[in-house]
Write an enzyme that holds these catalytic residues in place. Structure first.
Site, PDB file in Angstrom:
ATOM      1  N   LYS A 210       0.283  -5.127   8.858  1.00 58.79           N
ATOM      2  CA  LYS A 210       1.537  -4.647   8.254  1.00 58.79           C
ATOM      3  C   LYS A 210       2.206  -3.761   9.294  1.00 58.79           C
ATOM      4  CE  LYS A 210       3.464  -2.272   4.260  1.00 58.79           C
ATOM      5  NZ  LYS A 210       3.783  -0.948   4.791  1.00 58.79           N
TER       6      LYS A 210
ATOM      7  N   CYS B 169       2.544   2.926   9.801  1.00 65.62           N
ATOM      8  CA  CYS B 169       2.631   4.279   9.254  1.00 65.62           C
ATOM      9  C   CYS B 169       3.338   5.208  10.247  1.00 65.62           C
ATOM     10  CB  CYS B 169       1.237   4.810   8.937  1.00 65.62           C
ATOM     11  SG  CYS B 169       1.322   6.481   8.259  1.00 65.62           S
TER      12      CYS B 169
ATOM     13  N   PRO C 119       0.846  -1.195   0.000  1.00 61.33           N
ATOM     14  CA  PRO C 119       0.000   0.000   0.000  1.00 61.33           C
ATOM     15  C   PRO C 119       0.882   1.246   0.000  1.00 61.33           C
ATOM     16  CG  PRO C 119       0.060  -0.997   2.202  1.00 61.33           C
ATOM     17  CD  PRO C 119       0.877  -1.878   1.317  1.00 61.33           C
TER      18      PRO C 119
ATOM     19  N   ASN D 150       9.531  -6.764   3.614  1.00 64.61           N
ATOM     20  CA  ASN D 150       9.319  -5.530   2.843  1.00 64.61           C
ATOM     21  C   ASN D 150      10.443  -4.532   3.135  1.00 64.61           C
ATOM     22  OD1 ASN D 150       7.498  -2.618   3.518  1.00 64.61           O
ATOM     23  ND2 ASN D 150       7.821  -3.304   1.434  1.00 64.61           N
ATOM     24  N   GLY D 151      10.834  -3.848   2.079  1.00 71.74           N
ATOM     25  CA  GLY D 151      11.786  -2.748   2.224  1.00 71.74           C
ATOM     26  C   GLY D 151      12.893  -2.794   1.195  1.00 71.74           C
ATOM     27  N   ASP D 152      12.932  -1.734   0.373  1.00 74.25           N
ATOM     28  CA  ASP D 152      14.060  -1.482  -0.533  1.00 74.25           C
ATOM     29  C   ASP D 152      14.265  -2.533  -1.614  1.00 74.25           C
ATOM     30  OD1 ASP D 152      14.401   0.690   1.056  1.00 74.25           O
ATOM     31  OD2 ASP D 152      16.280   0.030   1.973  1.00 74.25           O
TER      32      ASP D 152
ATOM     33  N   GLY E 238       7.024  -1.779  -2.838  1.00 71.66           N
ATOM     34  CA  GLY E 238       6.287  -0.528  -2.865  1.00 71.66           C
ATOM     35  C   GLY E 238       6.810   0.439  -3.905  1.00 71.66           C
ATOM     36  N   ARG E 239       7.721   1.318  -3.476  1.00 76.07           N
ATOM     37  CA  ARG E 239       8.106   2.447  -4.332  1.00 76.07           C
ATOM     38  C   ARG E 239       8.610   2.052  -5.705  1.00 76.07           C
ATOM     39  NH1 ARG E 239      11.862   4.836   0.184  1.00 76.07           N
ATOM     40  NH2 ARG E 239      11.936   2.586   0.564  1.00 76.07           N
TER      41      ARG E 239
HETATM   42  C1  LIG Z   1       4.249   7.522  -0.534  1.00 76.81           C
HETATM   43  C2  LIG Z   1       4.132   6.355   0.387  1.00 76.81           C
HETATM   44  C3  LIG Z   1       2.898   5.984   0.878  1.00 76.81           C
HETATM   45  C4  LIG Z   1       2.768   4.884   1.744  1.00 76.81           C
HETATM   46  N1  LIG Z   1       1.523   4.543   2.199  1.00 76.81           N
HETATM   47  C5  LIG Z   1       1.375   3.449   3.001  1.00 76.81           C
HETATM   48  C6  LIG Z   1       0.091   3.018   3.441  1.00 76.81           C
HETATM   49  O1  LIG Z   1      -0.950   3.611   3.104  1.00 76.81           O
HETATM   50  N2  LIG Z   1       0.025   1.933   4.250  1.00 76.81           N
HETATM   51  C7  LIG Z   1       1.139   1.237   4.635  1.00 76.81           C
HETATM   52  O2  LIG Z   1       1.037   0.241   5.356  1.00 76.81           O
HETATM   53  N3  LIG Z   1       2.365   1.611   4.207  1.00 76.81           N
HETATM   54  C8  LIG Z   1       2.503   2.681   3.405  1.00 76.81           C
HETATM   55  N4  LIG Z   1       3.751   3.032   2.950  1.00 76.81           N
HETATM   56  C9  LIG Z   1       4.898   2.161   3.248  1.00 76.81           C
HETATM   57  C10 LIG Z   1       5.079   1.136   2.112  1.00 76.81           C
HETATM   58  O3  LIG Z   1       3.973   0.269   2.022  1.00 76.81           O
HETATM   59  C11 LIG Z   1       6.362   0.289   2.301  1.00 76.81           C
HETATM   60  O4  LIG Z   1       6.281  -0.345   3.549  1.00 76.81           O
HETATM   61  C12 LIG Z   1       7.632   1.127   2.244  1.00 76.81           C
HETATM   62  O5  LIG Z   1       7.595   2.044   1.182  1.00 76.81           O
HETATM   63  C13 LIG Z   1       8.870   0.230   2.104  1.00 76.81           C
HETATM   64  O6  LIG Z   1       8.784  -0.553   0.940  1.00 76.81           O
HETATM   65  P1  LIG Z   1       9.546  -0.142  -0.436  1.00 76.81           P
HETATM   66  O7  LIG Z   1      10.990   0.118  -0.067  1.00 76.81           O
HETATM   67  O8  LIG Z   1       9.363  -1.303  -1.345  1.00 76.81           O
HETATM   68  O9  LIG Z   1       8.898   1.115  -0.934  1.00 76.81           O
HETATM   69  C14 LIG Z   1       3.915   4.143   2.132  1.00 76.81           C
HETATM   70  C15 LIG Z   1       5.159   4.513   1.625  1.00 76.81           C
HETATM   71  C16 LIG Z   1       5.289   5.602   0.776  1.00 76.81           C
HETATM   72  C17 LIG Z   1       6.650   5.957   0.243  1.00 76.81           C
END
Ligand SMILES: Cc1cc2nc3c(=O)[nH]c(=O)nc-3n(C[C@H](O)[C@H](O)[C@H](O)COP(=O)(O)O)c2cc1C
Length: 361
Positions: free
Chosen positions: A145, A105, A20, A207-209, A231-232
């Site tokens: 999460k 969050c 998300p 999850n992460g990076d 995610g990103r």
């Molecule tokens: C812009 C943005 C919005 C996010 N919104 C949520 C969210 O609504 N709920 C949630 O559990 N995590 C949220 N996250 C965290 C991501 O789900 C994820 O845990 C985090 O970005 C690390 O994963 P990644 O490195 O693959 O991006 C958000 C992160 C970003 C950057």
């Protein structure tokens, strides 16, 4: 390891999850990521339980879905067990496949409500919430999460996870950072591994990076987790799930989509936005989202510049056409505002890296 993933009674086709990302992972984008292949599960943005139960306009926009957008987890945040239980029931009654509780969050507007990652500071409350939500769900699984903890002195994920499991949580996704770290520093795989070792039988998703198939494999190998959440990186490369799945199952990574195919994904995304949100919102969304797509389309400054001035579907289509013509070396493009800077001289953009767009949490 590439595998299917079973969460309670729900069997996913792959163990690759689209995270998300509030403000980004609405139905319009989820459909694009799913169309690229191998997304096992996707999430809504985090939703306010009161807004869901009252069916207010914003919550309903965020909860919007369709049969192709499946399986879907609806994520809730909050600290009131009754409100969260009511919203969980609403979600089940409206056909989602999983209800997820946000315990990660770090945004102040959420933690100030004792919600999101603030719940990691009050495990007893977190447990009460989970028990209440679990009771209100009849058929579908409840998941969580979370982050590792609030800060380095209070890393609680490995202690909390088995208690959540005992309370009936069917899967936990762990972002390997503390709240205090926000998005900086290293995602701590060894801490995710501790959570994997702490639970009896539920799947833990790491999850992460994750920015490549190799990163995904490292997450799986180093932590022993049952699946990965991305995610990103998916915002600029929604085909990452296809690549990870191929790498895990065959050892090879398919060729990247061509520039034309990437533009086609943008078109699909824009049309989804038109359908779900109307032209005005589609235009506003793409003015900011083009930067993410652009990350995988360098040199692309011209595309980003053009997208800033779009006002309609026709402008959007023109911007894409002109970008493709320009990349093919066939055209000198003027800025749509007609201020007159010649956009053909873009050599300086070649191979350049754009800065990361702002993050909302
Ligand atoms: C812009 C943005 C919005 C996010 N919104 C949520 C969210 O609504 N709920 C949630 O559990 N995590 C949220 N996250 C965290 C991501 O789900 C994820 O845990 C985090 O970005 C690390 O994963 P990644 O490195 O693959 O991006 C958000 C992160 C970003 C950057």
């Amino acid at each position: 390891m590439a595998a299917t993933l079973t969460i309670g009674t729900l069997r996913l086709a792959t163990n690759l999850l689209l995270a998300p990302l509030s403000g980004y992972t609405d139905v319009s984008f989820r459909l694009v990521a799913r169309a690229c292949g191998s997304v096992g599960l996707a999430y809504t943005d985090l939703l306010c339980p009161e807004g869901v139960v009252r069916e207010n306009r914003r919550s309903m926009e965020l909860a919007a879905t369709c049969p192709q957008d499946s399986p879907l987890a609806l994520q809730l945040y909050g600290s009131d067990p009754d409100a969260l239980a009511d919203a969980a029931r609403w979600a089940e009654d409206h056909g989602v496949h999983i209800v997820d509780l946000n315990m990660g969050c770090p945004a102040e507007k959420i933690t100030a409500l004792n919600a999101g990652s603030k719940l990691l500071c009050d495990p007893d409350r977190a447990l009460r919430i989970v028990e209440r939500m679990k009771k209100s769900l009849r058929r579908i699984p409840l998941t969580v999460k979370m982050r590792l903890g609030w800060d380095d002195r209070s890393i609680v994920a490995a202690q909390l996870a088995p208690r959540l499991e005992d309370a009936g949580v069917a899967m936990i996704a762990v972002h390997g950072r503390t709240t205090q770290m926000q998005y900086s520093g290293r995602c701590r795989l060894e801490r995710i591994a501790e959570v994997v070792g702490a639970v009896r039988s539920i799947p833990i998703v790491g999850n992460g990076d994750i920015r490549s198939p190799q990163d995904a494999k490292r997450m799986l190998d180093c932590t022993g987790c049952a699946g990965v959440m991305i995610g990103r990186y998916a915002l600029s490369s929604p085909w990452i799930f296809r690549d990870v799945w191929s790498y895990l199952t065959t050892g090879s990574i398919p060729p990247a989509p061509t520039l034309d195919q990437k533009c086609q994904l943008m078109r699909e995304h824009f049309r989804n936005l038109l359908h779900y949100r109307g032209e005005r919102m589609a235009v506003l969304e793409f003015r900011r989202r083009a930067t993410w797509y652009g990350k995988q389309m360098n040199p692309c400054r011209m595309l980003r510049e053009q997208m800033r001035f779009i006002n309609s579907l026709a402008d959007f289509e023109r911007a894409i056409e002109q970008f493709l013509e320009w990349r093919a070396g066939r055209v000198v493009v003027k800025r749509p505002s007609a201020i007159g800077r010649d956009m053909s001289d873009q050599e300086g953009d070649l191979g350049s890296r754009i800065s990361e767009p702002g993050r909302s949490q």
